[in-house]
Design an enzyme around this catalytic site. Sequence first.
Site, short mmCIF file in Angstrom:
data_model
loop_
_atom_site.label_atom_id
_atom_site.label_comp_id
_atom_site.label_asym_id
_atom_site.label_seq_id
_atom_site.Cartn_x
_atom_site.Cartn_y
_atom_site.Cartn_z
N LYS A 58 2.79 9.27 8.40
CA LYS A 58 1.96 8.94 9.57
C LYS A 58 2.47 9.45 10.93
CE LYS A 58 -0.91 5.32 7.81
NZ LYS A 58 -0.54 4.89 6.47
N PHE A 114 0.86 -1.18 0.00
CA PHE A 114 0.00 0.00 0.00
C PHE A 114 0.90 1.23 0.00
CE2 PHE A 114 -2.44 3.50 1.73
CZ PHE A 114 -3.60 3.42 0.99
N ASP A 124 9.41 2.36 1.84
CA ASP A 124 8.24 3.10 2.32
C ASP A 124 8.09 2.75 3.81
OD1 ASP A 124 5.71 3.88 3.11
OD2 ASP A 124 4.72 3.25 1.26
C1 LIG Z 1 -0.78 5.14 5.09
C2 LIG Z 1 0.29 4.72 4.13
C3 LIG Z 1 0.54 5.43 2.94
C4 LIG Z 1 -0.32 6.59 2.50
O1 LIG Z 1 -0.25 7.67 3.37
P1 LIG Z 1 -1.34 8.85 3.27
O2 LIG Z 1 -0.85 9.86 4.26
O3 LIG Z 1 -2.67 8.28 3.59
O4 LIG Z 1 -1.28 9.35 1.87
C5 LIG Z 1 1.58 5.02 2.15
N1 LIG Z 1 2.35 3.96 2.49
C6 LIG Z 1 2.16 3.27 3.63
C7 LIG Z 1 3.06 2.14 3.97
C8 LIG Z 1 1.11 3.62 4.48
O5 LIG Z 1 0.90 2.91 5.59
#
Ligand SMILES: *Cc1c(COP(=O)(O)O)cnc(C)c1O
Length: 397
Positions: free
Chosen positions: A249, A135, A220
């Site tokens: 986050k 994600f 990420d």
């Molecule tokens: C939540 C998340 C995103 C997206 O972040 P947003 O602030 O909602 O755009 C991308 N990568 C990972 C691993 C995430 O947990």
Amino acid sequence: MSQWQELEHKYFMNTVERLPLTLVRGEGAWVWDEEGQAYLDFVGGWAVDSLGHCHPAVSEAVTRQVHTLIQASNQFYTVPQVQLAELLVQNSCLDRVFFCNSGAEANEAAVKLARRYGELHLKRAYEVITTTGSFHGRTLAMVAATGQPRFQQPYVPLPTGFINVEYNSIAAIKAATTPQTCAVMLEPIQGEGGVNIASGDFLKAVRAWCDETGVLLILDEIQTGMGRTGTLFAYEQYGIEPDIMTLAKGLASGVPIGAILAREKASVFTPGEHGSTFGGNPLACAAGYATLKFIIDNDIPANAGATGQYLMGRLEGLKGKFPFVSEVRGCGLLVALEFNSDIAGVVVMACLERGLLVNRLKPNALRFMPPLIIGRDEVDKAMGILEGALADITSQA
Ligand SMILES: *Cc1c(COP(=O)(O)O)cnc(C)c1O
């Protein structure tokens, strides 16, 4: 349904099936609804409230900054963004920082940076290999990067240049690598995808493959970063270092922010090639600086590691008591509990009624991502509630 919930149904776009709860206040690991009912919060603003709700260090920094300077254009220097960038560089393997406002935006910037690097150093290579179950965010390009058809299908055609291959398979990454590849982008632990943990061998092999081929490794760490897994960044536990890392986050304990960090050799943007109106805004960066400083000064990652171990131990203990509990997995305070049937939604509601907020990760799994400051007493309280909820479900079955 409360007045606020009725108005939401009238005015808000229908993007989410919300739980029947209107939160009005938070403190530490607790939140309160409009009737004054307290809930222990193991969702934590979706792995965002690193220091819990309204931590004094964060609230005071934001209050101070809100009376000093909230926003200035990025054509000027501002102090909090430099302070936060310095602290991030001093505490990571990376050399330079760019700030934005969210995770998806950070990943977009990472892909743009990798493409720019490819143009300069890899004969215009532009493709990014990502993994299934990943994600990476909700923008069109990040939907293409995200290896989950349910996010992609409504929005075809998607931007090209992304190849989704099996997670934890170095063979799949090798097979997908071509002269067009500029980067591999991965989560060390797939959060939204199910709390799927990369094996040490896999990440080491990906690092070696990137070194051999010259493509960049983007990690990420939007969900795994800021101490959640027991170290400030999850890569530290794998003995590898990324070329680019994205954060969001938990970085500012609830104030919206995103960041991309890169090694010197990958920091190839030149003026005008990327930018953001709000990115690096003094208010968000003051919150980020206060959060990161507190995390480092108080060894919050160690607490997340130890408390996470304790939480997983308690969850393991449920296996013997409830035959439908099938698996516990996680790292630090990013933990999943899997059932052998699709009862997660029912369990979430039963916990909510008893005063505990947990996330329905999948139809058959829960996720726990509480503030990193919680202790064993909060885990014990949460486990008491969860056990009560599971016992109730057993007796109804
Ligand atoms: C939540 C998340 C995103 C997206 O972040 P947003 O602030 O909602 O755009 C991308 N990568 C990972 C691993 C995430 O947990």
